[in-house]
Design a protein around this motif. Sequence first.
Motif, PDB file in Angstrom:
ATOM      1  N   GLY A 118     -29.067 -62.223 -41.087  1.00 15.62           N
ATOM      2  CA  GLY A 118     -27.950 -61.324 -41.328  1.00 15.62           C
ATOM      3  C   GLY A 118     -28.419 -59.892 -41.342  1.00 15.62           C
ATOM      4  O   GLY A 118     -29.548 -59.599 -41.706  1.00 15.62           O
ATOM      5  N   ASP A 119     -27.516 -58.995 -40.914  1.00 13.81           N
ATOM      6  CA  ASP A 119     -27.815 -57.575 -41.027  1.00 13.81           C
ATOM      7  C   ASP A 119     -26.536 -56.837 -41.392  1.00 13.81           C
ATOM      8  O   ASP A 119     -25.451 -57.396 -41.370  1.00 13.81           O
ATOM      9  N   ASN A 120     -26.709 -55.579 -41.753  1.00 14.15           N
ATOM     10  CA  ASN A 120     -25.585 -54.768 -42.166  1.00 14.15           C
ATOM     11  C   ASN A 120     -25.972 -53.321 -41.931  1.00 14.15           C
ATOM     12  O   ASN A 120     -27.062 -52.892 -42.340  1.00 14.15           O
TER      13      ASN A 120
ATOM     14  N   GLU B 258     -32.586 -50.827 -42.755  1.00 16.84           N
ATOM     15  CA  GLU B 258     -33.970 -51.297 -42.790  1.00 16.84           C
ATOM     16  C   GLU B 258     -34.085 -52.743 -43.265  1.00 16.84           C
ATOM     17  O   GLU B 258     -35.142 -53.355 -43.137  1.00 16.84           O
ATOM     18  N   ALA B 259     -33.022 -53.275 -43.837  1.00 16.70           N
ATOM     19  CA  ALA B 259     -33.064 -54.614 -44.431  1.00 16.70           C
ATOM     20  C   ALA B 259     -32.965 -55.695 -43.363  1.00 16.70           C
ATOM     21  O   ALA B 259     -32.292 -55.535 -42.349  1.00 16.70           O
ATOM     22  N   ILE B 260     -33.652 -56.782 -43.620  1.00 17.24           N
ATOM     23  CA  ILE B 260     -33.566 -57.990 -42.802  1.00 17.24           C
ATOM     24  C   ILE B 260     -33.224 -59.115 -43.762  1.00 17.24           C
ATOM     25  O   ILE B 260     -34.028 -59.464 -44.630  1.00 17.24           O
TER      26      ILE B 260
ATOM     27  N   GLU C 154     -37.265 -57.182 -46.229  1.00 17.19           N
ATOM     28  CA  GLU C 154     -37.807 -55.826 -46.316  1.00 17.19           C
ATOM     29  C   GLU C 154     -38.551 -55.628 -47.635  1.00 17.19           C
ATOM     30  O   GLU C 154     -39.619 -55.013 -47.669  1.00 17.19           O
ATOM     31  N   ASN C 155     -37.999 -56.164 -48.723  1.00 16.42           N
ATOM     32  CA  ASN C 155     -38.589 -55.911 -50.037  1.00 16.42           C
ATOM     33  C   ASN C 155     -38.737 -57.183 -50.884  1.00 16.42           C
ATOM     34  O   ASN C 155     -39.033 -57.108 -52.070  1.00 16.42           O
TER      35      ASN C 155
END
Length: 75
Positions: free
Chosen positions: A9-11, A16-18, A33-34
């Motif tokens: 999913g992405d937004n 930068e988030a995966i 990402e974190n």
Amino acid sequence: MSFPKFLLGDNTDYPEAIFVIHTEFPRCIINLENDEVEWLEEFDKSEEKELLDEAENLFQEANNFYDREIERYDQ
């Protein structure tokens, strides 16, 4: 309807988030990402140790899934 064990999913609000969504118990969303995790289940205190043990395996599976998917996109 059946779903695969993992989904990506992405937004655009989190560029930068995966996100990897785990659709089986224990359902959760992992931000690669974190390494933050949002559990979509409620757990009893008695399940905490089992959950922590399972979480390590789950995170490794999520990372392997992501790597496999990226490899397939690159082909």
